[in-house]
Design an enzyme around this catalytic site. Sequence first.
Site, PDB file in Angstrom:
ATOM      1  N   LYS A 119      16.742 -30.874  63.959  1.00 44.33           N
ATOM      2  CA  LYS A 119      16.368 -30.715  62.547  1.00 44.33           C
ATOM      3  C   LYS A 119      14.855 -30.825  62.377  1.00 44.33           C
ATOM      4  O   LYS A 119      14.352 -31.531  61.508  1.00 44.33           O
ATOM      5  CB  LYS A 119      17.111 -31.733  61.676  1.00 44.33           C
ATOM      6  CG  LYS A 119      18.631 -31.598  61.808  1.00 44.33           C
ATOM      7  CD  LYS A 119      19.368 -32.688  61.080  1.00 44.33           C
ATOM      8  CE  LYS A 119      20.876 -32.511  61.218  1.00 44.33           C
ATOM      9  NZ  LYS A 119      21.353 -32.710  62.615  1.00 44.33           N
ATOM     10  N   ARG A 120      14.134 -30.092  63.209  1.00 39.81           N
ATOM     11  CA  ARG A 120      12.684 -30.175  63.248  1.00 39.81           C
ATOM     12  C   ARG A 120      12.035 -29.346  62.146  1.00 39.81           C
ATOM     13  O   ARG A 120      12.570 -28.347  61.695  1.00 39.81           O
ATOM     14  CB  ARG A 120      12.167 -29.705  64.615  1.00 39.81           C
ATOM     15  CG  ARG A 120      12.573 -30.584  65.800  1.00 39.81           C
ATOM     16  CD  ARG A 120      12.163 -32.023  65.556  1.00 39.81           C
ATOM     17  NE  ARG A 120      12.062 -32.795  66.778  1.00 39.81           N
ATOM     18  CZ  ARG A 120      12.842 -33.823  67.084  1.00 39.81           C
ATOM     19  NH1 ARG A 120      13.798 -34.192  66.262  1.00 39.81           N
ATOM     20  NH2 ARG A 120      12.660 -34.500  68.201  1.00 39.81           N
TER      21      ARG A 120
END
Length: 321
Positions: A119-120
Amino acid sequence: MIIDNLIEQIRKKNNPSVIGLDTHLDYLPVEMRAGIARELPMRTIPPFGGWQVVIDKDRLKNAIWTYNKQIIDAIYDIVPAIKVQLAYYEMYGVEGIQALSQTIQYAKEKDLIVIVDGKRNDIGATATCYANAYLGKTNINELEYKVFDGDFLTVNAYLGSDGIRPFLKCMEEEKKGIFVLVKTSNLSSGELQDLRLENQLTVYEYMGQMVKKWGENFIGQYGYSSVGAVVGATYPKQAATLRQQMQHTFFLIPGYGAQGGKATDIQTCFDKNGLGGVVNSSRGILCAYQQEEYIGKSFDIAAREACIAMQKDLTSVIKIK
């Protein structure tokens, strides 16, 4: 397109599932964890003293890696993909990251699609670093090399489009994909994602429209884009709405199994050909050997049987053509 590769694996194995290798040490059998951590007396001058925790880092790395390898060996012929959640490896430091790297490489050797779940996102320059690390190449002294080399990466787009463009650029150069958070499976997701905007769309619907736009240049031969969306199994009505609005967007579907999502809840995520999504299960597979129906079986055999049970459950309502 990498999305075509994923779809072909799903069709070949008649299995729309992805297995999450969210490998917590507590999930491992006791004998695999033995000796990793122990308490030893501190060597201090009296009257001071006490105990200190000592970690055998080689055993730590090897335990995670060996567990993952045995799971992969047990399931690679029946599942199309694995998903590695970065937090479960980062929490064990350098050794956890080394086990992560080995796991990704080995899974790809077994012809599995690898989704890196991190979830960058960040501002453009930092997002570029994330994209290079997990999907692309890192440059040192004008020489490029691959670091983790995942096939897909989950990303958070709530910083806006300037934090997504570096991932799109990397996708174009490396033929990789992303899954953007749209409607997540957690209980409190509605606190933000269900808010209604002035144009009467909810926040998650508006995000879905952005994802659809980003994905227009990455549509493969099966009609789906390599820019996918994370859409939780725990919200079937919202998922159905998004499928109607995002007909060319492939869904990564968390929330099945341990989080309460059922096969019937996610049926509307798929099209008439049984395509359009891949369903994640993590604890239900990794910890299957602890469940009553698998007691007495090794963790890897139990994982395989749990994967087969999941496949049968999903394909009872999702007919892949």
